[in-house]
Every structure is written in C-alpha cells, then in structure tokens.
Design a protein around this motif. Structure first.
Motif, PDB file in Angstrom:
ATOM      1  N   PRO A 209       0.846  -1.197   0.000  1.00  0.00           N
ATOM      2  CA  PRO A 209       0.000   0.000   0.000  1.00  0.00           C
ATOM      3  C   PRO A 209       0.884   1.251   0.000  1.00  0.00           C
ATOM      4  O   PRO A 209       2.004   1.228   0.510  1.00  0.00           O
ATOM      5  CB  PRO A 209      -0.778  -0.099   1.316  1.00  0.00           C
ATOM      6  CG  PRO A 209      -0.644  -1.508   1.760  1.00  0.00           C
ATOM      7  CD  PRO A 209       0.652  -2.018   1.195  1.00  0.00           C
ATOM      8  N   LYS A 210       0.356   2.328  -0.556  1.00  0.00           N
ATOM      9  CA  LYS A 210       1.071   3.597  -0.583  1.00  0.00           C
ATOM     10  C   LYS A 210       1.302   4.084   0.851  1.00  0.00           C
ATOM     11  O   LYS A 210       0.469   3.873   1.733  1.00  0.00           O
ATOM     12  CB  LYS A 210       0.221   4.612  -1.351  1.00  0.00           C
ATOM     13  CG  LYS A 210       0.879   5.970  -1.514  1.00  0.00           C
ATOM     14  CD  LYS A 210       0.226   6.730  -2.659  1.00  0.00           C
ATOM     15  CE  LYS A 210       0.495   6.017  -3.989  1.00  0.00           C
ATOM     16  NZ  LYS A 210       0.242   6.873  -5.151  1.00  0.00           N
ATOM     17  N   ALA A 211       2.464   4.740   1.095  1.00  0.00           N
ATOM     18  CA  ALA A 211       2.758   5.249   2.441  1.00  0.00           C
ATOM     19  C   ALA A 211       1.663   6.226   2.859  1.00  0.00           C
ATOM     20  O   ALA A 211       1.157   7.004   2.042  1.00  0.00           O
ATOM     21  CB  ALA A 211       4.109   5.957   2.438  1.00  0.00           C
ATOM     22  N   ILE A 212       1.315   6.166   4.118  1.00  0.00           N
ATOM     23  CA  ILE A 212       0.175   6.940   4.595  1.00  0.00           C
ATOM     24  C   ILE A 212       0.440   8.444   4.467  1.00  0.00           C
ATOM     25  O   ILE A 212      -0.485   9.229   4.274  1.00  0.00           O
ATOM     26  CB  ILE A 212      -0.179   6.502   6.042  1.00  0.00           C
ATOM     27  CG1 ILE A 212      -1.668   6.759   6.293  1.00  0.00           C
ATOM     28  CG2 ILE A 212       0.699   7.177   7.072  1.00  0.00           C
ATOM     29  CD1 ILE A 212      -2.234   5.895   7.388  1.00  0.00           C
ATOM     30  N   ARG A 213       1.724   8.851   4.516  1.00  0.00           N
ATOM     31  CA  ARG A 213       2.023  10.293   4.398  1.00  0.00           C
ATOM     32  C   ARG A 213       1.761  10.814   2.988  1.00  0.00           C
ATOM     33  O   ARG A 213       1.685  12.020   2.774  1.00  0.00           O
ATOM     34  CB  ARG A 213       3.475  10.575   4.805  1.00  0.00           C
ATOM     35  CG  ARG A 213       4.490   9.919   3.905  1.00  0.00           C
ATOM     36  CD  ARG A 213       5.923  10.267   4.262  1.00  0.00           C
ATOM     37  NE  ARG A 213       6.850   9.527   3.417  1.00  0.00           N
ATOM     38  CZ  ARG A 213       7.213   8.262   3.637  1.00  0.00           C
ATOM     39  NH1 ARG A 213       6.780   7.600   4.690  1.00  0.00           N
ATOM     40  NH2 ARG A 213       8.044   7.654   2.792  1.00  0.00           N
ATOM     41  N   ASP A 214       1.602   9.900   2.015  1.00  0.00           N
ATOM     42  CA  ASP A 214       1.346  10.335   0.642  1.00  0.00           C
ATOM     43  C   ASP A 214      -0.142  10.499   0.346  1.00  0.00           C
ATOM     44  O   ASP A 214      -0.531  10.878  -0.748  1.00  0.00           O
ATOM     45  CB  ASP A 214       1.965   9.347  -0.354  1.00  0.00           C
ATOM     46  CG  ASP A 214       3.487   9.407  -0.317  1.00  0.00           C
ATOM     47  OD1 ASP A 214       4.021  10.476   0.044  1.00  0.00           O
ATOM     48  OD2 ASP A 214       4.133   8.393  -0.633  1.00  0.00           O
ATOM     49  N   ILE A 215      -0.986  10.173   1.314  1.00  0.00           N
ATOM     50  CA  ILE A 215      -2.439  10.312   1.123  1.00  0.00           C
ATOM     51  C   ILE A 215      -2.860  11.696   1.600  1.00  0.00           C
ATOM     52  O   ILE A 215      -2.711  12.035   2.768  1.00  0.00           O
ATOM     53  CB  ILE A 215      -3.191   9.207   1.883  1.00  0.00           C
ATOM     54  CG1 ILE A 215      -2.816   7.837   1.288  1.00  0.00           C
ATOM     55  CG2 ILE A 215      -4.697   9.438   1.804  1.00  0.00           C
ATOM     56  CD1 ILE A 215      -3.367   6.666   2.066  1.00  0.00           C
ATOM     57  N   GLU A 216      -3.376  12.491   0.651  1.00  0.00           N
ATOM     58  CA  GLU A 216      -3.716  13.885   0.974  1.00  0.00           C
ATOM     59  C   GLU A 216      -5.212  14.144   1.040  1.00  0.00           C
ATOM     60  O   GLU A 216      -5.629  15.247   1.407  1.00  0.00           O
ATOM     61  CB  GLU A 216      -3.079  14.814  -0.059  1.00  0.00           C
ATOM     62  CG  GLU A 216      -1.555  14.741  -0.033  1.00  0.00           C
ATOM     63  CD  GLU A 216      -0.906  15.642  -1.088  1.00  0.00           C
ATOM     64  OE1 GLU A 216      -1.643  16.364  -1.789  1.00  0.00           O
ATOM     65  OE2 GLU A 216       0.329  15.598  -1.194  1.00  0.00           O
ATOM     66  N   GLY A 217      -6.009  13.172   0.614  1.00  0.00           N
ATOM     67  CA  GLY A 217      -7.455  13.365   0.644  1.00  0.00           C
ATOM     68  C   GLY A 217      -8.161  12.024   0.538  1.00  0.00           C
ATOM     69  O   GLY A 217      -7.545  11.014   0.170  1.00  0.00           O
ATOM     70  N   LEU A 218      -9.442  12.022   0.885  1.00  0.00           N
ATOM     71  CA  LEU A 218     -10.196  10.769   0.900  1.00  0.00           C
ATOM     72  C   LEU A 218     -11.493  10.861   0.097  1.00  0.00           C
ATOM     73  O   LEU A 218     -12.147  11.907   0.067  1.00  0.00           O
ATOM     74  CB  LEU A 218     -10.569  10.383   2.346  1.00  0.00           C
ATOM     75  CG  LEU A 218      -9.447  10.159   3.361  1.00  0.00           C
ATOM     76  CD1 LEU A 218     -10.052   9.704   4.695  1.00  0.00           C
ATOM     77  CD2 LEU A 218      -8.452   9.122   2.845  1.00  0.00           C
TER      78      LEU A 218
ATOM     79  N   ALA B 231      -8.574  -7.834  -0.738  1.00  0.00           N
ATOM     80  CA  ALA B 231      -8.218  -6.416  -0.687  1.00  0.00           C
ATOM     81  C   ALA B 231      -6.695  -6.260  -0.613  1.00  0.00           C
ATOM     82  O   ALA B 231      -6.103  -5.456  -1.337  1.00  0.00           O
ATOM     83  CB  ALA B 231      -8.885  -5.755   0.516  1.00  0.00           C
ATOM     84  N   ARG B 232      -6.052  -7.054   0.254  1.00  0.00           N
ATOM     85  CA  ARG B 232      -4.596  -6.940   0.407  1.00  0.00           C
ATOM     86  C   ARG B 232      -3.881  -7.311  -0.887  1.00  0.00           C
ATOM     87  O   ARG B 232      -2.867  -6.724  -1.251  1.00  0.00           O
ATOM     88  CB  ARG B 232      -4.104  -7.835   1.554  1.00  0.00           C
ATOM     89  CG  ARG B 232      -4.595  -7.356   2.920  1.00  0.00           C
ATOM     90  CD  ARG B 232      -3.736  -7.922   4.047  1.00  0.00           C
ATOM     91  NE  ARG B 232      -4.313  -7.618   5.350  1.00  0.00           N
ATOM     92  CZ  ARG B 232      -4.125  -6.467   6.017  1.00  0.00           C
ATOM     93  NH1 ARG B 232      -3.406  -5.501   5.487  1.00  0.00           N
ATOM     94  NH2 ARG B 232      -4.687  -6.281   7.206  1.00  0.00           N
ATOM     95  N   LYS B 233      -4.446  -8.290  -1.601  1.00  0.00           N
ATOM     96  CA  LYS B 233      -3.841  -8.726  -2.862  1.00  0.00           C
ATOM     97  C   LYS B 233      -3.809  -7.587  -3.878  1.00  0.00           C
ATOM     98  O   LYS B 233      -2.909  -7.510  -4.714  1.00  0.00           O
ATOM     99  CB  LYS B 233      -4.657  -9.908  -3.414  1.00  0.00           C
ATOM    100  CG  LYS B 233      -3.926 -10.718  -4.447  1.00  0.00           C
ATOM    101  CD  LYS B 233      -4.718 -11.954  -4.817  1.00  0.00           C
ATOM    102  CE  LYS B 233      -4.155 -12.570  -6.098  1.00  0.00           C
ATOM    103  NZ  LYS B 233      -5.006 -13.620  -6.619  1.00  0.00           N
TER     104      LYS B 233
ATOM    105  N   ARG C 105      -5.062  -1.163   1.938  1.00  0.00           N
ATOM    106  CA  ARG C 105      -4.974  -1.330   3.378  1.00  0.00           C
ATOM    107  C   ARG C 105      -6.289  -1.909   3.883  1.00  0.00           C
ATOM    108  O   ARG C 105      -7.317  -1.800   3.213  1.00  0.00           O
ATOM    109  CB  ARG C 105      -4.829   0.031   4.062  1.00  0.00           C
ATOM    110  CG  ARG C 105      -3.551   0.715   3.747  1.00  0.00           C
ATOM    111  CD  ARG C 105      -3.571   2.160   4.232  1.00  0.00           C
ATOM    112  NE  ARG C 105      -2.340   2.769   3.778  1.00  0.00           N
ATOM    113  CZ  ARG C 105      -1.168   2.593   4.376  1.00  0.00           C
ATOM    114  NH1 ARG C 105      -1.082   1.894   5.487  1.00  0.00           N
ATOM    115  NH2 ARG C 105      -0.078   3.137   3.880  1.00  0.00           N
ATOM    116  N   VAL C 106      -6.254  -2.444   5.103  1.00  0.00           N
ATOM    117  CA  VAL C 106      -7.481  -2.882   5.753  1.00  0.00           C
ATOM    118  C   VAL C 106      -7.504  -2.223   7.128  1.00  0.00           C
ATOM    119  O   VAL C 106      -6.491  -2.227   7.834  1.00  0.00           O
ATOM    120  CB  VAL C 106      -7.543  -4.419   5.881  1.00  0.00           C
ATOM    121  CG1 VAL C 106      -8.822  -4.857   6.593  1.00  0.00           C
ATOM    122  CG2 VAL C 106      -7.455  -5.071   4.507  1.00  0.00           C
ATOM    123  N   ALA C 107      -8.655  -1.606   7.471  1.00  0.00           N
ATOM    124  CA  ALA C 107      -8.758  -0.904   8.759  1.00  0.00           C
ATOM    125  C   ALA C 107     -10.027  -1.349   9.464  1.00  0.00           C
ATOM    126  O   ALA C 107     -10.991  -1.785   8.824  1.00  0.00           O
ATOM    127  CB  ALA C 107      -8.773   0.605   8.543  1.00  0.00           C
ATOM    128  N   ALA C 108     -10.027  -1.239  10.784  1.00  0.00           N
ATOM    129  CA  ALA C 108     -11.198  -1.660  11.550  1.00  0.00           C
ATOM    130  C   ALA C 108     -12.420  -0.827  11.182  1.00  0.00           C
ATOM    131  O   ALA C 108     -13.539  -1.333  11.139  1.00  0.00           O
ATOM    132  CB  ALA C 108     -10.913  -1.545  13.042  1.00  0.00           C
TER     133      ALA C 108
END
Lengths: 258, 258
Positions: free
Chosen positions: A5-14, A239-241, A245-248
C-alpha cells in the motif's frame, strides 16, 4: 506478491463510501461522525462517494445530519448526479428503472426512450418493470447503470443491489451496460478532481472489496477496506492482494492519518 | 462455411418445443395439431420438450388438448419432471423460486435448504423472493436452473424468461447455475432416449435459436428453427450457421418429413 500500500504520508485526501462506512441500518457507525470532523479540522479534503442510489444528494445530506454528521450536499457525489451529463453527452433519452426517491436527481423520463437508466430500485424491481425496461433494450436501446454492486447489508440482512438486475437485463438483451457509478474509472477520477487532488494522492475508503477497493485501485487511487458494513472475512485477503490497506473502521483509519 | 443440415431421410424422430411452436398466446399455431397427428399416423416417434416451466406436465397436456392436440402427459418432458432426479443425485435440498403452478411437479421445499431451484417464476420474481433465494446462495447453497432462456413472446409482448433472473443470482452470489432444462446436453439426450432413438437420428424443432437450435446441435442432434413464436429475422442466419434447417412452421417441416 501483493503490491505494498502507498505510504500513509502520501495520502492527501479521501473519497468515503457512505452505507456501511458512515452508517449502518439506522445508526451512525461508531466514531465515524468524529472522524469526518477530524478530517475537516486537519484540512484534509474529502468527498462522500456512494452508489447507494435510493436517495437524492439533498436527502442523503439531511439523513447524515440526522445521524450527527456535519456534511453539505455539495460534498456528496452520486451516480445520479453524474448521469445527466453522461446521458446528455450520448444523446440518450432514458426510460427510468430507479428508486422513486431518486427521481429528483435523475434525468427526466423520456416519452420515446432510446435508453434505460437503471439503479437499485429495490422493491420496484417487479417483473412488470423489468419487462418494460427489457422491451426498450430489445428495440435497440442502450443500457446505463448507476451502479453494478452485487448486494448490501440492509436492515433485514443481505439485499440485492442494482448489479444483479443490470446483469439480468444484459443477459436478456445481449448488451453490456455503460456503468456510471463505482467502479467506473471516470467516476473515481471525477470525484478526485472535485476534491482538488490528483488521483494518486487520494484513498477511497469503502466496505465493498470489488466496487470500492479494486475499482479505486484500477483508477490509480489508493484504497482502504473497512471491517464495517457488509465486510466479510474472506474480503480481506482479496483487498490486500490488490494493494489496499485494511482498517477496523473509518475512525480507526482517520486516527492513523491525522 | 456453415455445415450442411443432415439429410431429411436420416431423421427418424422429433423433439418438439411447445410455446411458439405448437401454440402462441391462447391459440394453436395453424397446422400444428394436424402435424402431430400426421407424425403419429406415419409412426414417427416424438416427444414434446419444453422449458416453459409455469405448468405441470398434466396441466400442459390438458391445455394442449383444449387447443385440439392429441397428446399424453407421458409424451411431455419438462425440466421440473427431471429436477427431482438431478437434485436427489446431488443431495440437494432446495428452496424453490418457481411459478406456484409448477409446484406439483417439483421437489418439495426444504425446511433447511442447501440449494435454490429457479424456474420462470414470472410475476413471482419479486425483490423479496429474489433476496430470499440470494441469502441461501450466499450461505453456500448451490443454484439449479430449470432453464436459462432469455425471453419469450407472451400475450403482452416480449417477457423475461428464467434466464435473466438466473444470471442475476449468478452475478450476485458469484456462482454458476447447474442447468437442468434446455440447452443442457443431458436434457436433449434423456429426451432422445425416452423417444427410443439415438441422438443423431433426432431433430429438435423450436423457435429459440440459442436454447433449442444451438443446444440440440451441441448435443449431437439435428435442429429445425421455425418462423413462428418469438422467431426474429436475424435468428435465421445464426441458425443456418450452426447447421440447422429453417422452416415456416412445424406443419411445413412435418409435411416435408412425411
């Protein structure tokens, strides 16, 4: 091997799915209202991107406010709100097979239709209504689908979404639907643009491994599968394949992000 | 180049579709009752092979007699009359999504189903009934289809047959149906055997280019597409391409045969 998965710091919006991520049945999912507020506080742009095509944007905004969310109609992007432009581009005059609640957001029903626009009509998927749509298609009409999701978790267990009925009409008439909602690539790109971000800076957060997660990744976004809504254990590996990412929950992911 | 149809002198018996070949709407198709009588007089064995799964064999025989046909229940072969054996073989306990009229010919509804048996339920294809079937499938149930025909010509124009709803459930649950009726190879072979003939000596006569014509040819029978019922001009080239004959009607073909 699954892509990282892309590094979380590279995510700027959802882009955030609504049913199964913000609320479930008649309740907000725990922490999700606070999560939206937290995004807003941190200046992280987001749009709500939903295929649940039974309500107008205005009604959905109102419903979400009733659950305690702070949200504006303009932050919601739906297939119906996109359909008018798509059908006008193609010169398509639609017969509508959509939930009546959605009519205010849809193009008008044509007197002499040359197309069918189908959404998750729910109990309005009667045999008579399916036959009427079919007769437009067999006369040469084009099929447009607001979504092709397979099912969702309703108040009474799993319920069929628009997808199976789209598949039924495709099979009956030997046609392929033009998909307007998720997982259409154009739909994700339009939403990212509306949020003012390049697709590779945006993560889609959803509970549908196919429509939300794989769709977003195919369109060049990141994706996060949440373990709420219709999530099933077997979805996680898939999803992981795909590099997601997978989150609760949305709250859990936003807490990592901010 | 299309294969040549088998010489007419090599055809020793017929399988005959019912709706659109023997009758249409509420009338016998002209000459069809006389054609059956002529076959009988010439000692040419035949069976009526139908996927129109809204009536029991007994009720269909009665209906045909009302149209002026001389026909016995035992001469009619339907997917429902075959389903009991197929499901018993597989240990399948079905939830039924079939037309209520068909229930007397079907296996019994199971208290704890591990399968779904679907036919052309017509107006009983409600959203609620589709959801109930879907919930059995998503729990691991196997899907059995009496037929997968796309549509038929009813009294009010074209109507959806079982096929589109089978496709809907297949898409929803990510499964593939076990097909019991036409165009299942086993179904044609069972019917030919019932008529006492080797498949290569038998011609299937029908108005459905896919289910009747291509299905029969794939099973090693000959086929005849008739220009009655739901026949459309574009079907003719497709039928000829598969090596089938095309005839104006059952009466016209029987007159060539006898």
């Amino acid at each position: 091997m699954a892509p990282e998965p892309k590094a979380i710091r590279d995510i700027e919006g959802l882009l955030i799915d609504v049913g199964g991520v913000l609320y479930q049945g008649s309740d907000a999912i725990e922490g999700s209202a606070e999560a939206l507020a937290r995004l807003r506080g941190a200046g992280i742009p987001f749009r709500l991107l939903t295929n649940t095509t039974r309500t107008t944007r205005a009604a959905l905004a109102e419903k979400l406010r009733g659950f305690g969310f702070t949200v504006q109609e303009e932050e919601i992007i739906t297939p119906a709100s996109t359909a008018k432009a798509v059908l006008a581009r193609d010169g398509a005059l639609p017969h509508l097979l959509v939930h009546p609640c959605l009519l205010p957001d849809c193009p008008a029903e044509a007197a002499s239709p040359n197309a069918v626009l189908i959404g998750d009509a729910g109990e309005h998927f009667t045999f008579g209504n399916m036959n009427r749509a079919f007769n437009v298609l067999i006369g040469g009409g084009r099929l447009y689908a607001l979504g092709k999701n397979r099912f969702f978790r309703g108040e009474h267990g799993f319920e069929l979404d628009a997808g199976p009925f789209v598949a039924a009409l495709e099979y009956a008439a030997g046609v392929e639907a033009v998909l307007i909602g998720k997982p259409s690539r154009d739909f994700f790109l339009t939403a990212a643009k509306d949020a003012g971000l390049a697709p590779e800076r945006v993560a889609m957060v959803g509970d549908d491994v196919e429509s939300d997660v794989e769709g977003a990744i195919d369109a060049g976004l990141s994706a996060v599968l949440v373990r709420t809504g219709k999530f099933r254990e077997e979805d996680e590996a898939r999803a992981r394949k795909s590099g997601a990412r997978v989150a609760a929950s949305l709250a859990s992911f936003v807490s990592d992000l901010t």
